[in-house]
Write a protein that holds these residues in place. Structure first.
Motif, PDB file in Angstrom:
ATOM      1  N   GLU A  86       0.833  -1.211   0.000  1.00 39.66           N
ATOM      2  CA  GLU A  86       0.000   0.000   0.000  1.00 39.66           C
ATOM      3  C   GLU A  86       0.866   1.259   0.000  1.00 39.66           C
ATOM      4  N   ARG A 121       1.459   9.486  -5.891  1.00 45.57           N
ATOM      5  CA  ARG A 121       1.887  10.872  -5.689  1.00 45.57           C
ATOM      6  C   ARG A 121       3.030  11.274  -6.617  1.00 45.57           C
ATOM      7  N   GLU A 137       0.872   4.143  -2.770  1.00 48.59           N
ATOM      8  CA  GLU A 137       0.608   5.549  -2.470  1.00 48.59           C
ATOM      9  C   GLU A 137       1.724   6.439  -3.007  1.00 48.59           C
TER      10      GLU A 137
END
Length: 253
Positions: free
Chosen positions: A217, A225, A221
């Motif tokens: 995860e 970004r 993430e």
């Protein structure tokens, strides 16, 4: 004989990694751990491709580790026969050993991983193989890097090749390929891949392996970004300035 369809991206990167790190050489006898998951399925078909195009000869055999809990791997045997891949199911008593060694409500997916790896090494040494091929991919390497940093305080990942104390070479031909590419290969060819449901840990009172899921995860993430973050992490694995950290033995003094 049937032939699986590998994408150009996979075959290109597979060839590059193999050439750069000299994973395979003339006369090699390679044992491949075939669990039936997307990673190991891609690996055996990737090696089959390399057998066809490499300017040297090597042999490989796929071995599926049976934990001794009544698993049925006939579908893998049929799959390998259809595609001309030598295959054997190796019977072990890992499941019974686990009942004695593991305490209730423990987190021990790593236990089965170590036992499975040990069984592969034993088979390889007893049957004259000089290399063992594993299906780890780039996402595995990146997740392991952050797991070691965040949970163990070490900077460590997964090398494309290394030598064990007993003289076996362990190779990771897929180590520079993304996990989603392997999933795409399985889907494109209509293969049925095994998931966590075949892991013997599922039959015990276990804690979910949250650490790796957390890292998966976390990397997802980061990628959300910073678009090219995985590309730069991969590049950093090749450009290591180990005299810039806090290890006195590595400083230029």
């Amino acid at each position: 004989m049937k032939r699986a369809e590998l994408s150009k991206k996979i075959t290109k990167q597979l060839g590059r990694t193999n050439a750069e790190f000299e994973l395979l050489k003339e006369g090699d006898r390679v044992l491949v751990g075939l669990s039936g998951g997307k990673d190991s399925l891609t690996l055996v078909h990737g090696l089959k491709h390399l057998q066809r195009v490499a300017p040297y000869e090597f042999r490989f055999k796929a071995v599926t580790i049976s934990y001794g809990m009544g698993e049925n791997y006939d579908f893998l045997t049929r799959h390998c026969k259809e595609y001309g891949i030598e295959h054997e199911v190796y019977q072990t008593n890992i499941f019974e050993i686990a009942k004695e060694k593991i305490r209730s409500n423990s987190s021990y997916c790593s236990f089965f991983s170590r036992m499975r790896r040990g069984a592969l090494y034993t088979y390889a040494l007893e049957h004259g193989f000089n290399k063992v091929a594993l299906g780890h991919h780039l996402d595995d390497a990146i997740e392991s890097f952050f797991m070691n940093m965040f949970y163990n305080g070490t900077m460590r990942s997964m090398p494309p090749i290394y030598k064990t104390k007993k003289g076996l070479y362990v190779i990771r031909p897929l180590i520079e390929i993304r996990e989603r590419q392997l999933a795409g290969f399985v889907k494109k060819n209509g293969f049925v891949a095994i998931g966590d449901e075949m892991c013997p840990a599922m039959r015990f009172d276990i804690k979910e392996p949250y650490v790796r899921e957390n890292m998966k995860e976390f990397v997802g993430e980061l990628e959300g970004r910073f678009k090219d973050v995985v590309k730069y992490i991969r590049a950093s694995f090749r450009h290591i300035h180990d005299d810039t950290f806090f290890d006195k033995t590595r400083l230029s003094l």
